[in-house]
Design a protein around this motif. Structure first.
Motif, PDB file in Angstrom:
ATOM      1  N   GLN A  11     -12.227  -7.317  -1.251  1.00 50.58           N
ATOM      2  CA  GLN A  11     -12.338  -5.868  -1.328  1.00 50.58           C
ATOM      3  C   GLN A  11     -11.821  -5.215  -0.046  1.00 50.58           C
ATOM      4  O   GLN A  11     -11.152  -4.183  -0.095  1.00 50.58           O
ATOM      5  N   LEU A  12     -12.120  -5.823   1.098  1.00 46.17           N
ATOM      6  CA  LEU A  12     -11.626  -5.284   2.361  1.00 46.17           C
ATOM      7  C   LEU A  12     -10.106  -5.392   2.431  1.00 46.17           C
ATOM      8  O   LEU A  12      -9.425  -4.479   2.907  1.00 46.17           O
ATOM      9  N   TYR A  13      -9.577  -6.497   1.948  1.00 44.20           N
ATOM     10  CA  TYR A  13      -8.132  -6.678   1.965  1.00 44.20           C
ATOM     11  C   TYR A  13      -7.455  -5.611   1.103  1.00 44.20           C
ATOM     12  O   TYR A  13      -6.483  -4.977   1.529  1.00 44.20           O
ATOM     13  N   ALA A  14      -7.967  -5.418  -0.110  1.00 46.04           N
ATOM     14  CA  ALA A  14      -7.379  -4.417  -1.007  1.00 46.04           C
ATOM     15  C   ALA A  14      -7.457  -3.027  -0.374  1.00 46.04           C
ATOM     16  O   ALA A  14      -6.498  -2.251  -0.411  1.00 46.04           O
ATOM     17  N   TYR A  15      -8.579  -2.728   0.239  1.00 41.03           N
ATOM     18  CA  TYR A  15      -8.772  -1.428   0.881  1.00 41.03           C
ATOM     19  C   TYR A  15      -7.817  -1.259   2.068  1.00 41.03           C
ATOM     20  O   TYR A  15      -7.130  -0.249   2.189  1.00 41.03           O
ATOM     21  N   GLY A  16      -7.762  -2.254   2.935  1.00 40.18           N
ATOM     22  CA  GLY A  16      -6.895  -2.188   4.109  1.00 40.18           C
ATOM     23  C   GLY A  16      -5.423  -2.116   3.739  1.00 40.18           C
ATOM     24  O   GLY A  16      -4.649  -1.379   4.345  1.00 40.18           O
ATOM     25  N   PHE A  17      -5.047  -2.867   2.708  1.00 35.66           N
ATOM     26  CA  PHE A  17      -3.649  -2.861   2.292  1.00 35.66           C
ATOM     27  C   PHE A  17      -3.252  -1.502   1.727  1.00 35.66           C
ATOM     28  O   PHE A  17      -2.135  -1.042   1.931  1.00 35.66           O
ATOM     29  N   ARG A  18      -4.182  -0.832   1.037  1.00 35.58           N
ATOM     30  CA  ARG A  18      -3.888   0.513   0.546  1.00 35.58           C
ATOM     31  C   ARG A  18      -3.675   1.480   1.699  1.00 35.58           C
ATOM     32  O   ARG A  18      -2.898   2.425   1.596  1.00 35.58           O
ATOM     33  N   LEU A  19      -4.362   1.240   2.819  1.00 29.91           N
ATOM     34  CA  LEU A  19      -4.218   2.129   3.967  1.00 29.91           C
ATOM     35  C   LEU A  19      -2.888   1.952   4.689  1.00 29.91           C
ATOM     36  O   LEU A  19      -2.248   2.928   5.067  1.00 29.91           O
ATOM     37  N   ILE A  20      -2.483   0.695   4.906  1.00 31.72           N
ATOM     38  CA  ILE A  20      -1.322   0.465   5.774  1.00 31.72           C
ATOM     39  C   ILE A  20      -0.166  -0.269   5.109  1.00 31.72           C
ATOM     40  O   ILE A  20       0.913  -0.345   5.682  1.00 31.72           O
ATOM     41  N   ALA A  21      -0.366  -0.846   3.938  1.00 35.96           N
ATOM     42  CA  ALA A  21       0.688  -1.553   3.194  1.00 35.96           C
ATOM     43  C   ALA A  21       1.382  -2.624   4.030  1.00 35.96           C
ATOM     44  O   ALA A  21       2.597  -2.752   4.015  1.00 35.96           O
ATOM     45  N   ASP A  22       0.605  -3.386   4.782  1.00 31.25           N
ATOM     46  CA  ASP A  22       1.133  -4.484   5.586  1.00 31.25           C
ATOM     47  C   ASP A  22       0.166  -5.656   5.465  1.00 31.25           C
ATOM     48  O   ASP A  22      -0.956  -5.606   5.979  1.00 31.25           O
ATOM     49  N   LYS A  23       0.613  -6.716   4.784  1.00 34.04           N
ATOM     50  CA  LYS A  23      -0.275  -7.846   4.485  1.00 34.04           C
ATOM     51  C   LYS A  23      -0.822  -8.512   5.746  1.00 34.04           C
ATOM     52  O   LYS A  23      -2.026  -8.718   5.876  1.00 34.04           O
ATOM     53  N   GLU A  24       0.078  -8.878   6.658  1.00 32.75           N
ATOM     54  CA  GLU A  24      -0.350  -9.607   7.848  1.00 32.75           C
ATOM     55  C   GLU A  24      -1.293  -8.784   8.723  1.00 32.75           C
ATOM     56  O   GLU A  24      -2.300  -9.282   9.220  1.00 32.75           O
ATOM     57  N   GLN A  25      -0.936  -7.516   8.915  1.00 34.25           N
ATOM     58  CA  GLN A  25      -1.765  -6.670   9.769  1.00 34.25           C
ATOM     59  C   GLN A  25      -3.131  -6.406   9.131  1.00 34.25           C
ATOM     60  O   GLN A  25      -4.126  -6.301   9.833  1.00 34.25           O
TER      61      GLN A  25
END
Length: 162
Positions: A11-25
């Motif tokens: 859930q955190l990954y999905a949320y973070g990816f929506r914010l910045i669209a960068d997998k590694e970061q």
């Protein structure tokens, strides 16, 4: 802490990816967040909505990284980003309600899986077992376990529109 990480990572990954669209970061931000939580575990406040708290911490971490220029993605309006860092009680309440709605959707999605898929998903993501351990426990081949997980996740993505 390990259980919390395993329960909240997706859930955190999905949320973070929506914010910045960068997998590694996004992955790095989540890992750094949990490292910081581990270091500060004795001084952390009591929270009733853990996932909402973690999302806010991750959001703040990623936004700070954006401001420092550590991420490759640029933002057009930095003042808008700064206003996102401060959250009101209403923001926290909305985040908690959205979290509950997401959990409800996930439970409904999992209920639509086959019994074997539900069992394997439970062992893999809620109990944190690896593929080999699940295979031994259920007397299956590791590849069969992997295929069940893949099929279940694909079905959940379709149902939940990820």
């Amino acid at each position: 802490m390990k259980t919390l990480y395993q329960c909240c990572y997706q859930q955190l990954y999905a949320y973070g990816f929506r914010l910045i669209a960068d997998k590694e970061q996004t992955q790095d931000g989540i890992h750094e967040l949990f490292c910081e939580l581990w270091e500060k575990q004795n001084t952390l406040p009591q929270v009733s909505q853990v996932l909402a708290y973690l999302k806010i911490c991750l959001r703040n971490k990623l936004l700070k990284q954006l401001k420092k220029g550590l991420l490759t993605q640029s933002m057009d309006d930095l003042t808008e980003t700064e206003s996102l860092i401060e959250f009101s009680y209403e923001d926290l309440l909305i985040a908690a309600q959205q979290d509950e709605a997401g959990k409800r959707e996930l439970r409904l999605g999992i209920a639509q899986l086959t019994a074997s898929q539900r069992e394997i998903i439970k062992l893999r993501f809620f109990e944190g077992l690896d593929y080999q351990a699940i295979a031994l426990k259920l007397n299956l081949q590791p590849r069969t376990v992997y295929n069940h997980v893949h099929t279940a996740i694909t079905k959940l993505r379709d149902l939940l529109k990820f």
